[in-house]
Design a protein around this motif. Structure first.
Motif, PDB file in Angstrom:
ATOM      1  N   GLU A   1       2.858  14.548  -2.792  1.00 10.95           N
ATOM      2  CA  GLU A   1       2.531  15.602  -3.746  1.00 10.95           C
ATOM      3  C   GLU A   1       2.345  16.929  -3.013  1.00 10.95           C
ATOM      4  O   GLU A   1       1.897  16.965  -1.864  1.00 10.95           O
TER       5      GLU A   1
ATOM      6  N   ALA B   1       4.070   9.007  -6.885  1.00 11.95           N
ATOM      7  CA  ALA B   1       3.915   8.072  -7.999  1.00 11.95           C
ATOM      8  C   ALA B   1       2.658   8.394  -8.788  1.00 11.95           C
ATOM      9  O   ALA B   1       2.626   8.296 -10.010  1.00 11.95           O
ATOM     10  N   GLU B   2       1.628   8.803  -8.059  1.00 11.69           N
ATOM     11  CA  GLU B   2       0.334   9.040  -8.697  1.00 11.69           C
ATOM     12  C   GLU B   2       0.357  10.307  -9.551  1.00 11.69           C
ATOM     13  O   GLU B   2      -0.226  10.339 -10.635  1.00 11.69           O
TER      14      GLU B   2
ATOM     15  N   ASN C   1       0.783  -1.233   0.000  1.00  7.66           N
ATOM     16  CA  ASN C   1       0.000   0.000   0.000  1.00  7.66           C
ATOM     17  C   ASN C   1       0.823   1.297   0.000  1.00  7.66           C
ATOM     18  O   ASN C   1       0.272   2.379   0.144  1.00  7.66           O
TER      19      ASN C   1
ATOM     20  N   GLU D   1      -0.256  -8.354  -0.616  1.00  3.42           N
ATOM     21  CA  GLU D   1      -1.441  -7.671  -0.134  1.00  3.42           C
ATOM     22  C   GLU D   1      -2.435  -8.601   0.537  1.00  3.42           C
ATOM     23  O   GLU D   1      -3.136  -8.199   1.450  1.00  3.42           O
TER      24      GLU D   1
ATOM     25  N   LYS E   1       3.927   1.056  -4.658  1.00  7.15           N
ATOM     26  CA  LYS E   1       4.901   0.397  -5.541  1.00  7.15           C
ATOM     27  C   LYS E   1       4.340   0.170  -6.941  1.00  7.15           C
ATOM     28  O   LYS E   1       4.979   0.489  -7.942  1.00  7.15           O
ATOM     29  N   SER E   2       3.128  -0.396  -6.993  1.00  8.59           N
ATOM     30  CA  SER E   2       2.559  -0.731  -8.301  1.00  8.59           C
ATOM     31  C   SER E   2       2.169   0.518  -9.081  1.00  8.59           C
ATOM     32  O   SER E   2       2.263   0.538 -10.309  1.00  8.59           O
ATOM     33  N   THR E   3       1.760   1.557  -8.368  1.00  5.26           N
ATOM     34  CA  THR E   3       1.438   2.822  -9.033  1.00  5.26           C
ATOM     35  C   THR E   3       2.681   3.385  -9.720  1.00  5.26           C
ATOM     36  O   THR E   3       2.621   3.836 -10.871  1.00  5.26           O
TER      37      THR E   3
HETATM   38  P1  GDP Z   1       1.458  -1.147  -3.436  1.00  4.45           P
HETATM   39  O1  GDP Z   1       0.660  -2.073  -2.575  1.00  4.45           O
HETATM   40  O2  GDP Z   1       2.713  -0.715  -2.746  1.00  4.45           O
HETATM   41  O3  GDP Z   1       1.700  -1.679  -4.802  1.00  4.45           O
HETATM   42  O4  GDP Z   1       0.583   0.199  -3.578  1.00  4.45           O
HETATM   43  P2  GDP Z   1      -0.383   0.661  -4.771  1.00  4.45           P
HETATM   44  O5  GDP Z   1       0.405   1.147  -5.934  1.00  4.45           O
HETATM   45  O6  GDP Z   1      -1.369  -0.421  -5.023  1.00  4.45           O
HETATM   46  O7  GDP Z   1      -1.092   1.949  -4.107  1.00  4.45           O
HETATM   47  C1  GDP Z   1      -1.777   1.842  -2.877  1.00  4.45           C
HETATM   48  C2  GDP Z   1      -2.723   3.026  -2.748  1.00  4.45           C
HETATM   49  O8  GDP Z   1      -1.986   4.242  -2.635  1.00  4.45           O
HETATM   50  C3  GDP Z   1      -3.644   3.208  -3.942  1.00  4.45           C
HETATM   51  O9  GDP Z   1      -4.909   3.594  -3.471  1.00  4.45           O
HETATM   52  C4  GDP Z   1      -2.996   4.307  -4.735  1.00  4.45           C
HETATM   53  O10 GDP Z   1      -3.917   5.043  -5.491  1.00  4.45           O
HETATM   54  C5  GDP Z   1      -2.382   5.155  -3.634  1.00  4.45           C
HETATM   55  N1  GDP Z   1      -1.214   5.919  -4.097  1.00  4.45           N
HETATM   56  C6  GDP Z   1      -0.149   5.443  -4.778  1.00  4.45           C
HETATM   57  N2  GDP Z   1       0.718   6.417  -5.066  1.00  4.45           N
HETATM   58  C7  GDP Z   1       0.213   7.557  -4.553  1.00  4.45           C
HETATM   59  C8  GDP Z   1       0.657   8.923  -4.533  1.00  4.45           C
HETATM   60  O11 GDP Z   1       1.712   9.296  -5.066  1.00  4.45           O
HETATM   61  N3  GDP Z   1      -0.139   9.811  -3.870  1.00  4.45           N
HETATM   62  C9  GDP Z   1      -1.314   9.443  -3.278  1.00  4.45           C
HETATM   63  N4  GDP Z   1      -2.012  10.401  -2.655  1.00  4.45           N
HETATM   64  N5  GDP Z   1      -1.761   8.182  -3.302  1.00  4.45           N
HETATM   65  C10 GDP Z   1      -1.014   7.234  -3.927  1.00  4.45           C
END
Ligand code: GDP
Ligand code: MG
Length: 163
Positions: A122, A146-147, A12, A61, A15-17
């Motif tokens: 951000e 990342a977003e 969460n 996850e 990473k995937s984003t």
């Molecule tokens: P992972 O489990 O590490 O792969 O995380 P994900 O990429 O699935 O992201 C987990 C959550 O964090 C999602 O709801 C994304 O939309 C959110 N998220 C990811 N990157 C960002 C970011 O740069 N800013 C914000 N505000 N949310 C983010």
């Protein structure tokens, strides 16, 4: 010559984003292999004029708390072994958690080359959390989103020497 970047960190953190941002539609392959390999996603990344391979550590996850420690350790170690450098992400909205410290220990024990990324930073978000992240002992925390694609220029300059 190119290099491989592994994106690691607890579930969460984004990473995937980031993986999706770097890879776009250039997803190279998803290994259909048993064990932890199944949970490593590999893609052809592009960051400005730089191209490299990126690995996303997924599949953590759904695991229960009991199995998380061992499974995430094996998966992260595997990704580190495949990579030239790791981007260790923490959540700039949450701050440093015990789980982040576990990941930091894994990376230290593996002597991995690490960039520490404070994601979800951000705008002005994550400034205090980035200061807190110095405590992980992995060098200067890099604030990024990342977003929203912020901090990508800093990431570029950190990776440039490997290209
Ligand atoms: P992972 O489990 O590490 O792969 O995380 P994900 O990429 O699935 O992201 C987990 C959550 O964090 C999602 O709801 C994304 O939309 C959110 N998220 C990811 N990157 C960002 C970011 O740069 N800013 C914000 N505000 N949310 C983010
Ligand atoms: Mg993921």
């Amino acid at each position: 010559m190119s290099f491989t970047l592994a994106i690691v960190g607890r579930p969460n953190v984004g990473k995937s984003t980031l993986f999706n941002r770097l890879v776009g539609k250039r997803l190279a392959l998803v290994d259909d292999q048993p064990g932890v390999t199944r949970d490593l996603r590999e893609g052809d990344a592009k960051l400005m004029d730089m191209r490299f391979t990126v690995i996303d550590t997924a599949g953590l996850e759904e695991v229960t708390d009991d199995s998380l420690q061992g499974r995430m350790r094996r998966l992260t170690e595997r990704a580190v072994d495949m990579a030239d450098i790791c981007l260790f992400l923490v959540d700039g909205r949450v701050g440093i958690t015990p789980s982040d410290e576990t990941f930091a220990d894994i990376l230290r024990k593996k002597n991995a080359r690490v960039i520490l990324g404070v994601n979800k930073a951000e705008g002005k978000a994550g400034e205090a959390e980035a200061l807190e992240a110095w405590s992980l002992g992995l060098g200067e925390p890099l604030r990024l989103s990342a977003e929203h694609g912020e901090g990508m220029d800093d990431l570029y300059y950190m990776l440039r020497p490997l290209a």
